[in-house]
Structures are given as structure tokens and as C-alpha cells.
Design a protein around this motif. Structure first.
Motif, short mmCIF file in Angstrom:
data_model
loop_
_atom_site.label_atom_id
_atom_site.label_comp_id
_atom_site.label_asym_id
_atom_site.label_seq_id
_atom_site.Cartn_x
_atom_site.Cartn_y
_atom_site.Cartn_z
N VAL A 1 0.84 -1.20 0.00
CA VAL A 1 0.00 0.00 0.00
C VAL A 1 0.87 1.24 0.00
O VAL A 1 1.91 1.27 0.66
CB VAL A 1 -0.87 0.05 1.29
CG1 VAL A 1 -1.58 1.39 1.40
CG2 VAL A 1 -1.87 -1.08 1.34
N ARG A 2 0.46 2.24 -0.76
CA ARG A 2 1.01 3.57 -0.57
C ARG A 2 -0.19 4.51 -0.42
O ARG A 2 -1.00 4.65 -1.33
CB ARG A 2 1.86 4.00 -1.76
CG ARG A 2 2.43 5.41 -1.59
CD ARG A 2 2.91 5.98 -2.88
NE ARG A 2 4.04 5.24 -3.41
CZ ARG A 2 5.31 5.42 -3.05
NH1 ARG A 2 5.61 6.32 -2.15
NH2 ARG A 2 6.26 4.72 -3.60
N HIS A 3 -0.31 5.09 0.76
CA HIS A 3 -1.42 6.01 1.00
C HIS A 3 -0.87 7.40 1.23
O HIS A 3 -0.14 7.64 2.20
CB HIS A 3 -2.22 5.56 2.23
CG HIS A 3 -3.35 6.49 2.56
ND1 HIS A 3 -4.49 6.58 1.80
CD2 HIS A 3 -3.49 7.41 3.55
CE1 HIS A 3 -5.29 7.50 2.32
NE2 HIS A 3 -4.71 8.02 3.38
N ARG A 4 -1.22 8.32 0.34
CA ARG A 4 -0.79 9.71 0.54
C ARG A 4 -1.89 10.46 1.28
O ARG A 4 -3.06 10.37 0.90
CB ARG A 4 -0.51 10.37 -0.82
CG ARG A 4 0.73 9.81 -1.49
CD ARG A 4 1.19 10.71 -2.63
NE ARG A 4 2.51 10.28 -3.11
CZ ARG A 4 2.69 9.37 -4.08
NH1 ARG A 4 1.66 8.82 -4.68
NH2 ARG A 4 3.91 9.01 -4.43
N GLN B 1 -10.60 -0.41 3.70
CA GLN B 1 -11.23 0.64 2.88
C GLN B 1 -10.20 1.44 2.09
O GLN B 1 -10.58 2.23 1.23
CB GLN B 1 -12.01 1.61 3.78
CG GLN B 1 -13.14 0.97 4.55
CD GLN B 1 -13.71 1.94 5.60
OE1 GLN B 1 -13.98 3.10 5.33
NE2 GLN B 1 -13.88 1.46 6.82
N ASN B 2 -8.94 1.26 2.42
CA ASN B 2 -7.86 2.00 1.75
C ASN B 2 -8.15 3.50 1.74
O ASN B 2 -8.04 4.18 0.72
CB ASN B 2 -7.66 1.48 0.31
CG ASN B 2 -6.43 2.08 -0.36
OD1 ASN B 2 -5.47 2.48 0.30
ND2 ASN B 2 -6.47 2.20 -1.68
N ARG B 3 -8.53 4.02 2.92
CA ARG B 3 -8.72 5.47 3.03
C ARG B 3 -8.48 5.90 4.48
O ARG B 3 -8.48 5.06 5.39
CB ARG B 3 -10.11 5.90 2.56
CG ARG B 3 -11.22 5.50 3.48
CD ARG B 3 -12.56 6.02 2.95
NE ARG B 3 -13.64 5.74 3.87
CZ ARG B 3 -14.30 6.67 4.57
NH1 ARG B 3 -14.01 7.95 4.43
NH2 ARG B 3 -15.27 6.34 5.40
C1 LIG Z 1 -5.47 2.72 -2.48
O1 LIG Z 1 -5.79 4.06 -2.80
C2 LIG Z 1 -4.80 4.70 -3.59
C3 LIG Z 1 -5.24 6.16 -3.76
O2 LIG Z 1 -5.26 6.77 -2.49
C4 LIG Z 1 -4.65 4.01 -4.91
O3 LIG Z 1 -3.62 4.63 -5.66
C5 LIG Z 1 -4.29 2.56 -4.68
O4 LIG Z 1 -4.29 1.87 -5.91
C6 LIG Z 1 -5.30 1.90 -3.74
N1 LIG Z 1 -4.80 0.59 -3.39
C7 LIG Z 1 -5.57 -0.48 -3.46
C8 LIG Z 1 -4.94 -1.76 -3.05
O5 LIG Z 1 -6.73 -0.43 -3.79
#
Ligand SMILES: *[C@@H]1O[C@H](CO)[C@@H](O)[C@H](O)[C@H]1NC(C)=O
Ligand SMILES: *[C@@H]1O[C@H](CO)[C@@H](O)[C@H](O)[C@H]1NC(C)=O
Ligand SMILES: *[C@@H]1O[C@H](CO)[C@@H](O)[C@H](O)[C@H]1NC(C)=O
Ligand SMILES: *[C@@H]1O[C@H](CO)[C@@H](O)[C@H](O)[C@H]1NC(C)=O
Ligand SMILES: *[C@@H]1O[C@H](CO)[C@@H](O)[C@H](O)[C@H]1NC(C)=O
Length: 431
Positions: free
Chosen positions: A179-182, A232-234
Motif C-alpha cells: 500500500v502507498r497512502h498519501r 477501505q484503503n482510506r
Molecule cells: C489505495 O488508494 C490509492 C489512492 O489513495 C490508490 O492509488 C491505490 O491503488 C489503492 N490501493 C488499493 C490496493 O486499492
């Protein structure tokens, strides 16, 4: 850390105008008197493994690397392999590397550091797609390394934001990026924001390692918490008055250096689960504070309570007690004992989470003026379930010199990493 009142930072007077320096000539005799912990690693200056001599020369020639400018602030250990990770925030230019592993975990004196995941992520080579300035890291029990990148460089001098803050999660086995979360919101990248600490909570059962995990991130500069949901990736921002510094706690004194600091929430620790309705307790405190705070993690998980900067769960955050000094990093054992460092006491103390948070219940488990000078990182490393016990690891350095603009990179700025088994630390202690 913020190291400075925000008012003067806003005015651009970034030369520690608020820091009052008292050089005490008398220095206490160096007494290396660790009793329950032992040195895992010690350095006068750290140095790195380079891809080639030519690479080193190039980085030195253009000032990207100045030996002595990278100062380790945090440590964590992969319990599966014993690999040791250290982070080095970009306090000054010339640090080059912000996250590394210890080349030889068995070497106590000055082992070299290996950039993680590799050189291409450091020295600005990938811009904001690499790593810029990492204060703290967290290895979870699911083979993941959570890396909190503040994005701010030359922190001790110009305090320059180079990138938005980000959370990068690596799978340790493969060094693959999961994961990369900015943190893209204006609040996360504002002039004051300084994201320093990350801890995590795994919700899907004891030995399950799915996506039901949360990261809690402390912003000591703009006094907030960010909650990141892996599923939720947020992320969302949580505000509370209890994350603010207390002006009455602003004076610090470490190893003869006195300074005023106005840092908000910084120390975080997740307790063992305490029941379905609450989840776990997240313990928290501002660096500039004598109070310990607490909130149920189940509250933090409900993003709708914190929409639009509101906090509809304000009453769920409380102070549970007071300690005698300020404290930085902290961590919880699996049995519910909190370990923490009272900043100007050169010690590591404990608190049993079932007792009242008050002086007699906050004893020291280890103390040494030299070795535990300024503890900037503290972790509890899980045991292996087969006899190797849980351990406390802590790292100390000359942070007090960095915070007051008196750090000199070309001298011996000792960094120590210490470790001790939790059962031995707690033997005969009121915790
Ligand atoms: C998580 O969210 C980011 C945008 O904030 C996106 O670039 C990334 O692909 C997402 N990762 C997954 C695993 O859904
Ligand atoms: C730095 O200091 C440590 C402890 O004070 C000492 O063991 C070490 O030898 C010193 N290193 C140098 C290069 O002076
Ligand atoms: C310094 O040199 C390295 C290696 O050649 C290069 O990757 C980097 O971009 C240079 N940095 C600056 C600021 O010139
Ligand atoms: C550096 O590490 C990343 C992440 O694991 C990987 O994708 C990349 O291939 C590596 N680069 C080099 C040159 O090894
Ligand atoms: C989250 O909080 C809202 C109130 O804002 C409440 O209506 C809702 O039931 C809560 N959700 C959960 C899952 O507890």
C-alpha cells in the motif's frame, strides 16, 4: 517533532528562537549501569552500505550524503527473522537514507546500515515516489512494515515540506509494496502538520492476517490523529483538544540542554482487546503534557463521527491520569503493560493497564543517564511462542541537540539501541 512553538515557525523564525539553551558545565560521570536491558547496537555515527565506491563519492560530492547527518530515531524488529529496522528523519540535509536495516544483527558496535528496500528509494532518486523523511515505523505481526513518511526535510533548519505525508506498507518477506497512502488533504499537508508516529491494530482474530487492520497516525504539529483503514484503503482525520500540548509542560531538560517544546500528540500505544464494544484502548499523549489519554478504537473506526472536521464522539476521549514528566514514545505488551520513557528521567517505566495511572504505579524498569539519554523510539517485539519472550526495544540519541540547533554532525553523537525481555523487566516491579 515540532521542537518549536508554531507561532514563530509561522513567522519563519526557524532558528529555535523559542529554545532556551543552558549549557551546564558539570556533566554527570558516565555510568553505563544497565541492569535488566542490554545494548543491542551502538554507534558514534551511522554509515551505510553503498552500491559502489563511485556511488558514495558522487553522493558525497554533491552533498546528498554527509556522514553523521543521518540520526536514527526509531527502531523495530521483524520477529520472524530478527531483522532490525531503523528510521532516520531528514533533520538536516545530507542524511541521504531515511529507512534502513542493520547489516549484521549480531554486531553491537557500529554495524553498517543497508537502505530499505534499496538505494533507489532514497537520496531523492524517486522524488515523492520514494521515501523522504521517516520518523517512525511499525512492524506488525502479519509480516508487514508500516512506514510513516513525514515528507519534510531539513527539519532542524528550514523545515521544508518536500512531499505530502504518506504511509507506505511493505510485505517483509518480499519487500513488495502492499500500500502507498498519501495524506492528500490540506490539513495533512498544512504548514504545521508533522506526522510522527504510527501504530496498528489487527482486528480479524489472533492469528489471522487479513485486511481488517487500522493504522493510527499522530500529527504532533497540527494536533490530530489520522485513522487509516487497510480494508477501505482510506483515512480520516480525528481532532480532539486532548491532542494539544500543555503550555505548563513546555520546559524540557535533557543531558544539560534545556529547551521549550510545544509538540502535540506523539506517543501512541494499542492495548490488547478489551471487549467487543470498545475494541482496544488507544493510549495517547502529547509530548508537551503530563497527562495520559485514552479512547476506544471502535470509536475511531466510525469515520462518520469525524466528518467535516467535527468530533461527534468528543466525550469518548479522556485523560486517565498524570505522570511526573513528559513522555515520548510508548508501546503495550500483549499482557496489557504499557512501557514508556519519561523524557528527563533517563528511564523506561511501566504501567499495568488494570491499575490507576498515577505515580506509585509508574515505576522505572531500567535507568541510565548515558545509554537512555533521549529515547525517541520504543517498541514491544512479540515473542515467538516457542520460548523466546516478548522484548522491549528502545533507541536513544542526541535529539536534544537537534531540537536546539546545537547538533554537530562531525563528532561522536552516540546512538544506542537497547533490548530487554518483558518478563525480566517486570520481575519485582509494581506493574
Ligand atoms: C489505495 O488508494 C490509492 C489512492 O489513495 C490508490 O492509488 C491505490 O491503488 C489503492 N490501493 C488499493 C490496493 O486499492
Ligand atoms: C563514541 O562514543 C562511544 C561511547 O561514548 C564510544 O564507545 C566510541 O568508541 C566513540 N566512538 C568514537 C569514534 O569516538
Ligand atoms: C547527486 O548525485 C547523485 C548520484 O550521481 C544523483 O543521483 C543526485 O541526483 C545528485 N543530487 C543532486 C542534488 O545533484
Ligand atoms: C527496490 O525495491 C523495490 C521494492 O521492493 C523493487 O520494486 C525494486 O525492483 C528494487 N530496485 C532495485 C534496483 O533493486
Ligand atoms: C457511526 O456513527 C453514526 C453516528 O454518526 C451512527 O449512526 C452509526 O450507527 C455508527 N456506525 C457504527 C458502525 O457504529
Amino acid at each position: 517533532m515540532k521542537f518549536k512553538i508554531s507561532e514563530s515557525r509561522r513567522k519563519g523564525e526557524w532558528r529555535w528562537a523559542a529554545a532556551l539553551l543552558l549549557a551546564l558545565a558539570a556533566g554527570a560521570p558516565p555510568a553505563h549501569a544497565l541492569s535488566k536491558m542490554r545494548l543491542a547496537h551502538t554507534w558514534g555515527q551511522v554509515d551505510f552500505v553503498f552500491d559502489s565506491d563511485a556511488q558514495r563519492q558522487q553522493l558525497e560530492a554533491n552533498g546528498t550524503y554527509v556522514q553523521g547527518n543521518a540520526v536514527p530515531f526509531d527502531v523495530d524488529v521483524d520477529p520472524r527473522t530478527g531483522r532490525v529496522f531503523v528510521s532516520m528523519p531528514a533533520m538536516m540535509n545530507g542524511g541521504a537514507v531515511t529507512l534502513a536495516t542493520v547489516e549484521d544483527p549480531a554486531q553491537v558496535q557500529s554495524p553498517r546500515l543497508v537502505p530499505y528496500p534499496n538505494w533507489s528509494w532514497h537520496a531523492g532518486a524517486r522524488g515523492c515516489d520514494g521515501l523522504t523523511s521517516v520518523f517512525r515505523i511499525h512492524v506488525d505481526r502479519c509480516d508487514r512494515l508500516w512506514v510513516l513518511d513525514s515528507g519534510i526535510v531539513d527539519i532542524a533548519n528550514t523545515f521544508t515540506r518536500r512531499c505530502p505525508p504518506q504511509l507506505v506498507v511493505f510485505q517483509l518477506r518480499s519487500a513488495r509494496v502492499l500500500v502507498r497512502h498519501r495524506f492528500q488533504t490540506p490539513e495533512a499537508s498544512c504548514d504545521e502538520a508533522l506526522l510522527l508516529t504510527v501504530v496498528t491494530e489487527q482486528l480479524d482474530g489472533d492469528w489471522q492476517c487479513g485486511n481488517d487492520a487500522f493504522a493510527y497516525v499522530a500529527d504532533a504539529g497540527a494536533y490530530a490523529l489520522f485513522v487509516y483503514s487497510l480494508r477501505q484503503n482510506r483515512s480520516w482525520r480525528v481532532a480532539s483538544d486532548l491532542f494539544f500540548p500543555d503550555v505548563n509542560a513546555r520546559e524540557f531538560s535533557v543531558a544539560g540542554t534545556s529547551m521549550n517544546l510545544m509538540d502535540g500528540v506523539l506517543g501512541l500505544a494499542v492495548s490488547p482487546p478489551v471487549g467487543a464494544a470498545c475494541g482496544s484502548h488507544l493510549y495517547f499523549h502529547a509530548l508537551t503534557s503530563f497527562q495520559e489519554g485514552r479512547v476506544c478504537t471502535a470509536v475511531l473506526h466510525n469515520a462518520s463521527l469525524f466528518a467535516d472536521g467535527a468530533n461527534d464522539a468528543d466525550g469518548a476521549f479522556s485523560f486517565i491520569g498524570r505522570r511526573e514528566g513528559q513522555s515520548g514514545a510508548q508501546a503495550s505488551s500483549s499482557s496489557g503493560v504499557l512501557f514508556f520513557n519519561p523524557v528527563n528521567k533517563y528511564s523506561i517505566n511501566c504501567w499495568n493497564q488494570r491499575r490507576k495511572y498515577a505515580s506509585p504505579n509508574l515505576p522505572a524498569v531500567e535507568q541510565d543517564r548515558e545509554v537512555l539519554r533521549f529515547v525517541t523510539g520504543l517498541k514491544v517485539i512479540p515473542g515467538d511462542g516457542k520460548g523466546r519472550p516478548e522484548e522491549v526495544w528502545a533507541i536513544s540519541n542526541n535529539a536534544q541537540l537537534l531540537f536546539t540547533g546545537t547538533f554537530r554532525p562531525n563528532v561522536n553523537n552516540t546512538v544506542n539501541i537497547v533490548r530487554g525481555a518483558v518478563p525480566a523487566l517486570l520481575a519485582g516491579v509494581n506493574c
